[in-house]
Scaffold this motif. Structure first.
Motif, short mmCIF file in Angstrom:
data_model
loop_
_atom_site.label_atom_id
_atom_site.label_comp_id
_atom_site.label_asym_id
_atom_site.label_seq_id
_atom_site.Cartn_x
_atom_site.Cartn_y
_atom_site.Cartn_z
N VAL A 70 58.33 32.46 39.26
CA VAL A 70 59.04 31.59 40.29
C VAL A 70 58.64 31.95 41.67
CG1 VAL A 70 61.31 31.23 40.98
CG2 VAL A 70 60.93 31.80 38.69
N ASN A 71 58.10 31.19 42.51
CA ASN A 71 57.77 31.06 43.66
C ASN A 71 58.92 30.84 44.86
OD1 ASN A 71 54.80 31.67 43.13
ND2 ASN A 71 54.78 29.49 42.48
N ILE A 72 59.14 31.74 45.81
CA ILE A 72 60.18 31.35 46.88
C ILE A 72 59.71 30.72 47.84
CG2 ILE A 72 61.91 32.27 48.23
CD1 ILE A 72 62.20 32.87 45.13
N SER A 73 60.14 29.42 47.89
CA SER A 73 59.60 28.43 49.12
C SER A 73 60.64 28.38 50.03
CB SER A 73 59.44 27.14 48.63
OG SER A 73 58.81 26.27 49.56
N THR A 74 60.76 27.41 50.81
CA THR A 74 61.88 27.15 51.91
C THR A 74 62.34 25.72 51.96
OG1 THR A 74 62.32 27.39 54.34
CG2 THR A 74 60.32 27.21 53.26
N MET A 75 63.22 25.39 52.21
CA MET A 75 63.72 23.96 52.83
C MET A 75 62.91 23.52 53.91
SD MET A 75 67.47 22.87 54.24
CE MET A 75 67.17 23.22 55.93
N ALA A 76 62.27 24.31 54.67
CA ALA A 76 61.50 23.85 55.81
C ALA A 76 60.09 23.27 55.36
CB ALA A 76 61.22 24.95 56.64
N ALA A 77 59.91 23.50 53.94
CA ALA A 77 58.49 22.78 53.30
C ALA A 77 58.80 21.44 53.35
CB ALA A 77 58.34 23.68 52.04
N SER A 78 59.84 20.84 53.39
CA SER A 78 60.00 19.44 52.97
C SER A 78 61.01 19.03 54.04
CB SER A 78 60.74 19.15 51.61
OG SER A 78 61.93 19.80 51.62
N VAL A 79 61.57 19.71 55.01
CA VAL A 79 62.55 19.14 56.20
C VAL A 79 61.66 19.48 57.43
CG1 VAL A 79 64.82 19.12 57.04
CG2 VAL A 79 64.47 19.11 54.74
N VAL A 80 61.48 18.58 58.20
CA VAL A 80 60.87 18.97 59.71
C VAL A 80 61.71 19.69 60.31
CG1 VAL A 80 60.01 18.10 61.83
CG2 VAL A 80 59.61 16.78 59.52
N THR A 81 61.48 20.91 60.92
CA THR A 81 62.29 22.04 61.36
C THR A 81 61.51 22.54 62.66
OG1 THR A 81 63.39 22.71 59.12
CG2 THR A 81 63.83 23.94 61.26
N ARG A 82 62.20 22.45 63.69
CA ARG A 82 61.60 22.83 65.05
C ARG A 82 60.77 24.18 65.13
NH1 ARG A 82 62.67 20.18 69.68
NH2 ARG A 82 64.69 19.43 68.67
N GLY A 83 59.61 24.39 65.31
CA GLY A 83 59.19 25.42 65.39
C GLY A 83 58.66 25.92 64.05
N THR A 84 58.61 25.36 62.90
CA THR A 84 58.46 26.09 61.89
C THR A 84 56.96 25.70 61.26
OG1 THR A 84 59.24 24.59 60.47
CG2 THR A 84 60.66 26.23 61.05
N GLY A 85 56.10 25.28 62.23
CA GLY A 85 54.69 24.84 61.77
C GLY A 85 54.06 25.50 60.76
N MET A 86 53.71 26.90 61.10
CA MET A 86 52.93 27.88 60.38
C MET A 86 53.46 28.14 59.27
SD MET A 86 51.92 30.71 63.32
CE MET A 86 53.51 30.86 63.87
N PRO A 94 56.32 26.80 68.56
CA PRO A 94 55.80 25.75 68.63
C PRO A 94 54.29 25.83 68.47
CG PRO A 94 56.27 26.30 70.76
CD PRO A 94 56.71 27.49 70.05
N THR A 95 53.60 24.69 67.94
CA THR A 95 52.13 24.64 67.88
C THR A 95 51.32 25.29 69.10
OG1 THR A 95 52.44 22.96 66.51
CG2 THR A 95 50.21 23.22 67.35
N SER A 96 51.74 24.92 70.41
CA SER A 96 51.23 25.54 71.43
C SER A 96 51.31 27.06 71.55
CB SER A 96 51.81 25.01 72.79
OG SER A 96 53.34 25.18 72.75
N GLY A 97 52.17 27.60 70.89
CA GLY A 97 52.59 29.01 70.87
C GLY A 97 51.83 29.91 69.80
N MET A 98 51.53 29.09 68.83
CA MET A 98 50.55 29.68 67.68
C MET A 98 49.54 30.65 68.24
SD MET A 98 50.98 27.07 64.74
CE MET A 98 52.45 25.78 64.31
N THR A 99 49.27 31.35 67.62
CA THR A 99 47.79 32.14 67.48
C THR A 99 47.09 32.18 66.23
OG1 THR A 99 48.60 34.38 67.00
CG2 THR A 99 48.69 33.83 69.13
N ASP A 100 45.79 32.29 66.16
CA ASP A 100 45.03 32.32 64.94
C ASP A 100 45.47 33.44 64.13
OD1 ASP A 100 43.57 30.27 65.97
OD2 ASP A 100 41.71 31.31 66.56
N ALA A 101 45.87 34.78 64.68
CA ALA A 101 46.09 35.76 64.03
C ALA A 101 47.60 35.47 63.21
CB ALA A 101 46.15 36.88 64.92
N LEU A 102 48.46 34.99 63.99
CA LEU A 102 49.52 34.66 63.36
C LEU A 102 49.66 33.51 62.29
CD1 LEU A 102 52.58 34.70 66.14
CD2 LEU A 102 52.48 36.12 63.99
#
Length: 244
Positions: free
Chosen positions: A133-149, A93-101
């Protein structure tokens, strides 16, 4: 053997989707530059490709270090196909992110592809052909819990995909992205059966993709079979289940 005579660089090619892409590109006839951080695993991929009659070599590099990314580009040489697959994901979650991560996600998932394209695409343009070809993710367009970074870094990569496609189209260089959904990789090996089922049930097909299935889409976009496709983000997500 539609890629005979071409050289392809695949980042993060020692496991999962990247490994499957490297193997399939070699089957298409490309000489593959296998990138990774583990020389032993890299040698294993090269051996698999060579055993099947293909050509490959391994280059180790730390993609979190821009100078090492540039060294990788230099050692790879003239590249016709670039697959930006390597990445990192840490779900917090955003509250658990660190600058380094946060920096690590942006460096590996966004900046490293940017540096490689900046280094290698001009050569493709001079030769009048190339595919990225760049490998992205479904999470780039679908809101998924905990994937902010993770989601933010891949959403940036998708935007860069469209920008690069426009920049290089007239020089014969195509740039696309693949956005996989839940895929069976070494990262899923530690999941229990209930978690795997819950993840699989987010798809209409009710199962995880195999790395080879995602690789098929990547290799298609990289090949001349997709000669009129550029600036696209191809979802490989097993469909979305109906609501209700």
């Amino acid at each position: 053997m539609g890629m005979s005579g071409l050289t392809a660089l695949v980042t993060g090619a020692t496991a999962g989707i990247g490994r499957a892409v490297a193997v399939q590109l070699a089957q298409e006839g490309a000489e593959v530059v296998v990138h990774g951080r583990d020389a032993e695993r890299g040698a294993d991929v090269v051996a698999e490709i060579e055993k099947a009659g293909g050509a490959a070599r391994f280059v180790r590099a730390d993609l979190a270090d821009s100078s090492d990314v540039l060294r990788l580009a230099e050692e790879a040489g003239d590249i016709d196909v670039l697959i930006n697959n390597a990445g990192v994901y840490k779900f917090l979650p955003t509250s658990g992110m660190t600058d380094a991560l946060f920096d690590l996600h942006m460096d590996l998932n966004t900046k490293a592809p940017y540096v490689l394209v900046r280094a290698l695409a001009p050569g493709m343009a001079r030769r009048g052909r190339g595919s990225i070809v760049n490998i992205s993710t479904m999470a780039a367009s679908v809101v998924t819990r905990g994937t902010g970074m993770y989601s933010a870094s891949k959403a940036a990569l998708e935007q860069l995909t469209e920008v690069w496609a426009a920049e290089y189209a007239e020089q014969g260089v195509r740039v696309n992205a693949v956005a996989p959904g839940p895929t069976r990789t070494p990262g899923t090996d530690d999941m229990d059966a209930a978690t795997l089922k819950a993840v699989a049930d987010t798809t209409a097909l009710r199962r995880l993709a195999e790395p080879e299935e995602v690789a098929e889409a990547v290799v298609f976009l990289a090949s001349d079979r997709a000669s009129y496709i550029t600036g696209a983000v191809l979802d490989v997500i097993g469909g979305r289940p109906a609501i209700g």
